[in-house]
Enzyme design. Structure first.
Site, PDB file in Angstrom:
ATOM      1  N   TYR A 144      -1.797  -0.842  10.724  1.00 16.00           N
ATOM      2  CA  TYR A 144      -1.984  -1.126   9.303  1.00 16.00           C
ATOM      3  C   TYR A 144      -0.797  -0.617   8.485  1.00 16.00           C
ATOM      4  O   TYR A 144      -0.220  -1.356   7.673  1.00 16.00           O
ATOM      5  CB  TYR A 144      -3.280  -0.488   8.802  1.00 16.00           C
ATOM      6  CG  TYR A 144      -3.433  -0.580   7.304  1.00 16.00           C
ATOM      7  CD1 TYR A 144      -3.725  -1.798   6.695  1.00 16.00           C
ATOM      8  CD2 TYR A 144      -3.281   0.550   6.496  1.00 16.00           C
ATOM      9  CE1 TYR A 144      -3.848  -1.892   5.319  1.00 16.00           C
ATOM     10  CE2 TYR A 144      -3.412   0.464   5.122  1.00 16.00           C
ATOM     11  CZ  TYR A 144      -3.697  -0.759   4.543  1.00 16.00           C
ATOM     12  OH  TYR A 144      -3.816  -0.854   3.171  1.00 16.00           O
ATOM     13  N   SER A 155       0.848  -1.194   0.000  1.00 18.44           N
ATOM     14  CA  SER A 155       0.000   0.000   0.000  1.00 18.44           C
ATOM     15  C   SER A 155       0.879   1.238   0.000  1.00 18.44           C
ATOM     16  O   SER A 155       2.046   1.195   0.418  1.00 18.44           O
ATOM     17  CB  SER A 155      -0.888   0.007   1.248  1.00 18.44           C
ATOM     18  OG  SER A 155      -1.517   1.263   1.436  1.00 18.44           O
TER      19      SER A 155
END
Length: 266
Positions: free
Chosen positions: A155, A142
């Site tokens: 995360y 990501s």
């Protein structure tokens, strides 16, 4: 005469970027093994792709955040047989809020899925790929990997782990015929944000299509890249994180994500 495409395994294949990878690989003629938790969706996708492309498509229902789920997945990969060509490690989730508010259990599960499952399955398939002298490992990281992000701290840290792990793996694989690449999407038009609570940012920020992420990944593979940011915001983020002082980057990311976390809590 060219060799027939080998088996492709896709985790997190029931929607979003994982499904887009499955569709692209099916169109390329790869037999597929799809891995996810939602059996109904997997059955529908399996039938559709097999019918549309005339390929063998199997699926396994497994929660890769658990030891049992990872064992089930490894056994399913081994049971299919044939040459394993491509593995897409896409399964993952996120959560927005403070570390104290999100809670221990959800964050430990996040690390198990986003980190443990990637290492587990990569380590399972890579030795066989090296022995055959070919193969591709794609890890879906990501744009969150490029800096610490308060209010989605765990995360972002798991995505940084994925990125660094894959970059190191790619270096170890040089000269073996096996490739590894980390793809780092920015905000995408998928159900990920709604399901995880991780904001995609203001509405004026363009969302990337899942198919666009996949296309950028294969383009980067053709160019010999070992990681690739996809979408305008991801590319900007890499630049900002590399040129500004880390303290400023973390402060800015925290200010932005604190606002989104509060908005989601009301």
């Amino acid at each position: 005469m060219t060799d027939a495409p080998g088996l492709a395994v896709v985790t997190g294949a029931s929607s979003g970027i994982g499904l887009a990878f499955a569709e692209r690989l099916a169109a390329m003629g790869h037999p597929l093994l799809l891995v996810a938790r939602r059996e109904g969706l997997l059955r529908d996708i399996t039938r559709r792709l097999a019918s549309a492309h005339g390929i063998d498509v199997g699926f396994v229902v497994a929660d890769l955040a658990t030891d049992d789920g990872r064992t089930t997945c490894r056994e399913a990969v081994d049971a299919v047989g044939g040459e394993l060509d491509t593995v897409v490690l896409n399964a993952g989730f996120g959560a927005a809020g403070t570390i104290a508010d999100i809670g221990r259990e959800r964050q430990v599960q996040m690390v198990s899925l986003n980190c443990d499952a990637v290492v587990d399955l990569a380590c399972h398939v890579v030795p066989g790929m090296i022995a055959r002298g070919r193969g591709t490992v794609i890890v879906v990281s990501s744009a969150a990997a490029f800096q610490p992000i308060p209010y989605t701290a765990t995360y972002a840290a798991t995505k940084a782990f994925e990125l660094f792990f894959t970059e190191a793996l790619a270096t170890e694989l040089r000269g073996t015929g096996v490739r590894a690449i980390a793809v780092c999407p920015g905000p995408a038009a998928t159900e990920f944000g709604q399901a995880s609570g991780v904001s995609a940012g203001p509405r004026w920020i363009p969302r990337e299509s899942a198919a666009g992420v996949v296309a950028a990944t294969f383009h980067a593979l053709e160019r010999g890249r070992v990681w690739v940011p996809t979408g305008g915001l991801a590319r900007i983020t890499t630049i900002v994180a590399s040129v500004l002082p880390r303290r400023f980057v973390v402060w800015g990311a925290g200010a932005l994500h604190r606002k989104f976390a509060k908005a989601r809590s009301h």
